[in-house]
Design a protein around this motif. Sequence first.
Motif, PDB file in Angstrom:
ATOM      1  N   ILE A 139      88.101 -16.675  26.052  1.00 44.83           N
ATOM      2  CA  ILE A 139      87.405 -16.846  24.803  1.00 44.83           C
ATOM      3  C   ILE A 139      85.587 -17.057  25.128  1.00 44.83           C
ATOM      4  O   ILE A 139      85.610 -17.912  25.949  1.00 44.83           O
ATOM      5  CB  ILE A 139      87.739 -18.126  23.799  1.00 44.83           C
ATOM      6  N   MET A 152      86.768 -12.933  21.627  1.00 46.47           N
ATOM      7  CA  MET A 152      88.260 -13.186  22.209  1.00 46.47           C
ATOM      8  C   MET A 152      88.654 -11.938  22.938  1.00 46.47           C
ATOM      9  O   MET A 152      88.682 -11.041  22.385  1.00 46.47           O
ATOM     10  CB  MET A 152      89.374 -13.342  21.091  1.00 46.47           C
ATOM     11  N   LEU A 190      92.614 -20.116  18.859  1.00 44.12           N
ATOM     12  CA  LEU A 190      91.034 -20.382  18.743  1.00 44.12           C
ATOM     13  C   LEU A 190      90.896 -22.022  18.246  1.00 44.12           C
ATOM     14  O   LEU A 190      89.665 -22.504  18.732  1.00 44.12           O
ATOM     15  CB  LEU A 190      90.583 -19.787  17.398  1.00 44.12           C
TER      16      LEU A 190
END
Lengths: 355, 434, 535
Positions: free
Chosen positions: C67, C8, C51
């Motif tokens: 990401i 990330m 996420l």
Amino acid sequence: MSESVAERHTADASAKKIGLPTIIIGIFFLIVLIAALIIRLPMPVLISDLLRRFGMNGLLVLAMVPSIQSGTGPNFALPIGIVCGLLTIVSGIEFGLVGIWLILFACIAGTALAIAAGYLYGKLLNSIKGAEMMIATYTGFSIVALMSLVWLMVPFASKKMGWLMGTGLRETIQLDAVGADSIINKFLMFTIFGIKVPTGLLLVFFVFCILMWLFFKTKTGIAIMAGGINPRYAQASGLNTDKYRIIANIISTVLAALGIILFSQSYGYAQLYLAPLNMAFPAVAAILIGGATASRASVSNVIIGVFLFQGLLTTSMPVANQLFIGTDLSEIIRMVIQNGIILYALTQVKGVAKQ
Amino acid sequence: MKNSRIILSGKTKNMLADNMVPIIFIAFTLLGFAVARGVPMSFFLTELSGRFYRNGFLVLSLIIPVVAGLGLNFGIVVGAMSAQLALIIVRYFFIEGFGGLLLCFAISTPIAAFFGYLTGKLYNKTRGQEMIASLIVGFFANGIYQFLLLFAVGVIIPVPATHPMIKTDGVGVRMTVDMGSLKYSLESVLEVSFVWAVLVVSILYLAYMLCKYLRAKQMPLAVSGGKYSFVGMAALVLCIAISLISIITNNSLMTVKRIPVLTIALIAMLAVFTKLIMKTKLGQDFRSIGQSQHIAQTNGIDVDKTRIIAVIISTVLAAWGQLIYLQNMGTLNTYGAHNQIGMFSVAALLVGGASVSKATVKHAFAGTLLFNSMFIMSPEIGQALFGQAILGEYFRTFMVYGVIGLALGLYVWNANRKAGLTLDPDTVETRTSI
Amino acid sequence: MVNNLLTMKNITKEYFGNKVLNNINLEIAKGEIHALIGENGAGKSTLMNILFGMPVISSTGGYQGTIEIAGEPVHINTPHAAMAHGIGMVHQEFMLIPGFTITENIKLNREITKENIVSRIFGKQYESLDINKMNADARTALDKMEMGIEEFTLVAGLPVGHMQFIEIAREIDKTGLKILVFDEPTAVLTESETQNLLSAIKKLATSGIGIIFISHRLDEIMQVSDRVTILRDGELVVTMNTKDTNTHEIAQLMIGRKVSFERNETKNRTLSNDTMLKLKNFVVRMPGEDVKGVDLEVKKGEIVGIGGLAGQGKLGIANGIMGIYPAKGEVLFEGKPLKMNDPKGSITAGLGFVSEDRRGIGLLLESSIELNTVFTCMQIKNSFLKRVGPIKFKDTKKIRAHTKRMIKELDIRCTSSEQRVGSLSGGNQQKVCLARALTQEPKLLLVSEPTRGIDVGAKRLVLDHMKKLNEEQGITIVMTSSELAELRSICDRIAIICDGKVEGILPPDASDADFGLMMSGSKRTNTEQGAIHNV
């Protein structure tokens, strides 16, 4: 921040505006009234009828206010109070009472009976929180059916009420035979422009409206209201919300008992057996039309709602009969409006998703 | 030893409490036989079996919404009205016989599916209040139905006043509609003698059970309801014996009305369908959303859509059930035939031991039998004990409402009690509402 | 880089102009156990929501940053997409259906089906379940966890430890699982269950799955993780190898030095030695905030703070004393025992309460400021009423006069005393709550999360006012808050609650590390005895 406050203010203002159902039914009522004028129906007769039905249904609708305010929702178990009132009317006739004495006896004894019944009913509601409306409906239904057995088996001897043969009471009991037909309506009744004004009836209704309005300014009334809006708030403030729910439902049941006495004397008949079965629904519909929700109601909702709903029903019948001969359109209108408004109110209830 | 007995007695106590309603109904029916001596078994069985063919399908149509967590769908009256609309359309064109009935099924299906979809949408908007909404939606739909048939037919849709189905003034459908040869069109396809049917079915079922038992015996650690299957087998043997005696002596049981094979087959097929659909992906979704909408949602099940599907299926099945009911009745009471369907079917299902969140085919069958036994016997009891059959009629009205009210009340009461917070399992103190 | 399962990069997230995540970088290697730690509101859950592609992120304007999974940049905008990329999560609250078997739960909405006649016509939804295959899959997943339990057992009635394992088994069963997030997995487990879980997690990691382990228990993090990332106020403080650090350092970094409210030393306060409130083995059943046996003493005239992480039970204490949630144990107020579970009794005894759940139980949002201010007092003490015969009507004149005074005193910004409370801003609503409590003229004021959801300026005002009340009117105050800085700015001493018990009591100027260790429950062994009476 100031923006969001402003937003809340507009939301505030719109909440105070007249609700959509009220407007729709109001417009509908107006259209029917105009139609009545166009087809030259006798307006004085129509308005006399409207006033009478407004007054006679009023208390039954007013009975919705305490139960809604206390958080138990509209009193779908209205028949409980109704059978209390009916029971005391027939008991009074059996005791040989006539005229105003019969009505007074019925009111006093009916109140006492309704207090007891309302207390038990309130207890029941406290143990089934969350499903009040459904259970109330079936409690009402069951009581009506149970009372049918009582009407059939009660060993009353009065000739004015029995069948010609066999035991049990008649389905409808004429009140003019005991001098109680329209006895309250006729009190100070006068006619103006051909309109008969049932002063006594309206007076009784408005007195109860004012009492109800005053009640919600008392300590107990405020406690009931707070418990209805936010039970956890009330409990955190040290209130026994269950107690207040019971008090509210006692008041509602008493009003239903008095309401049916007022209704019956105006109607001229006491209707027994399955007649009270579906009486809760028009009363619920009326207060919703007046702008109440399943969790908030006021006296003004009652007055506006009864006026619009009963007004629409009284006027639509002759109008529909004139326009479409032979159809009972007003009954259909009643069914659609009455149940449509209840469904609309149910969609506004904040449902608790099942776990 | 002592312990186990206590547990056992606790269990029986629980079983008694759980099956309170069925037990009351069995006792009531037995009481009926005891006091009303004039009721011959053949009359009772004719009445009961007839009512079973009429109502079985409708009661079964309630199961899927219960499994899907929507509770008892009083809204099946919407399906019943769809069926009646289809029937009126078919009869308007004087279509007769078995073909006419099939056409009724075909026409009622899309109508019921459409209204089922709308009802399902409504239930999604009245989440948590589905049952009262389903009751009211029945009343509401009744208004629309009457508007269509009393007013729209004749005023909006032109119809000839001379048509035998239309009222003499040319507006609205008559109070009763003659069904012509649609009457018994399903029944008359094939009928067999009641006693013979009992005999054959009992023998077949007994054979099946024996096979199962023998196979289970061969396997070690077989998980079977041992004791119960023995009771069941004994009952079957008894049935066989009774039917054999009847056939040999040609007693009054031989006069019990003949069994309409096709109706029974349809009911059996629906029972199998209801069981099988629970073993499909869709059925598993029904069960998931019935148990927890929240968890089902987080696992990616489209809860709203699944609920609507459940309501559509229920409504369509109810429409079919109403057609079976009507062809057995023979005439259509246009404005009354559907009114009590929802309430009676729900009451029957509850009497069978179902609850707001649990219903099976077994509940539906047992309930239909028990509920209708009460229905047949209560006027007899009223007559025998009080000299008034009408008393029995009011009594059964009371039982319908009472059973529904009681079952719902107990369910909510138990649920509230469980949801209440307790300090620990030992303290009795519970607070429900906080 | 190639080794990284998940990367990330520069993740930034704003909620309505408020930066809750600022430039966060997180890398998870294959087979790594990566601990993520931070106080409530540090940004852990927002990061995990990103996420997982939770709707709450996209509906509030999305995020910035990239990401990458196994080196490939991916765009995750729905939970479904996250699952497809092999990201799994073991929820803190169990997502299990009790009425289903273990297999059914493991395979929930991922059932294996086979065709039948009907499904060929009507579609996939009507395919029958292949129970045997489903059971076999469930068995495999359970075996991986070394769980001997039969897969056709109902979940209802299983111990919580088992449920946790079933949740994990469900994630393992998903094909292509690459990254598994554990959100406070040990919060509900017993000691031995925890150990089982930790070894299971280790075993999972060796099979090549990357694990993000969110926990506040520093011991566990030390025991199980390879690396640890510390978040604070939406910033990444540091990522380091676990073996290079210790609990003390982590605790200190976690608390850090915040923009703290400065502490004006108090003037002319009379701290007495009399005990005002004494709790002994106090237990409260408040879901999510259970109190499991607290001993605490409050002296007359002091301000005591109650702190701790969310879910540890700090909020339960005040709610229990006020009788809002079921409680037991001994509560002495001014030397007299207080009846449990009796809100009315607590109020009459002289306790005032400002609830943390302002909109839930603190206010009647639809009613006026007037009614909200006097309601409790009117109902419990029969004030603000006028009698007409036996009937008690509200005394609007008195109510209005009192409310106007309160509005002035607390500086509540409103158009009139009849304004609906729901239309006020959060800070002003909080002041109305305070006004209600003060109207009762309490001897002891319990204030929970007084600054939650209100802006910085209003926070200062509310805190100052409480201090003023304490100094000028001598009201004893027990303040519960998640914001340590706030507690440190006005309290005389601060009790830290961990796992439903008092972990220890610290002076406001104690070190960050001390607070951090206590909040994460890592100091229990050495402070258990002394801290409670040791002020």
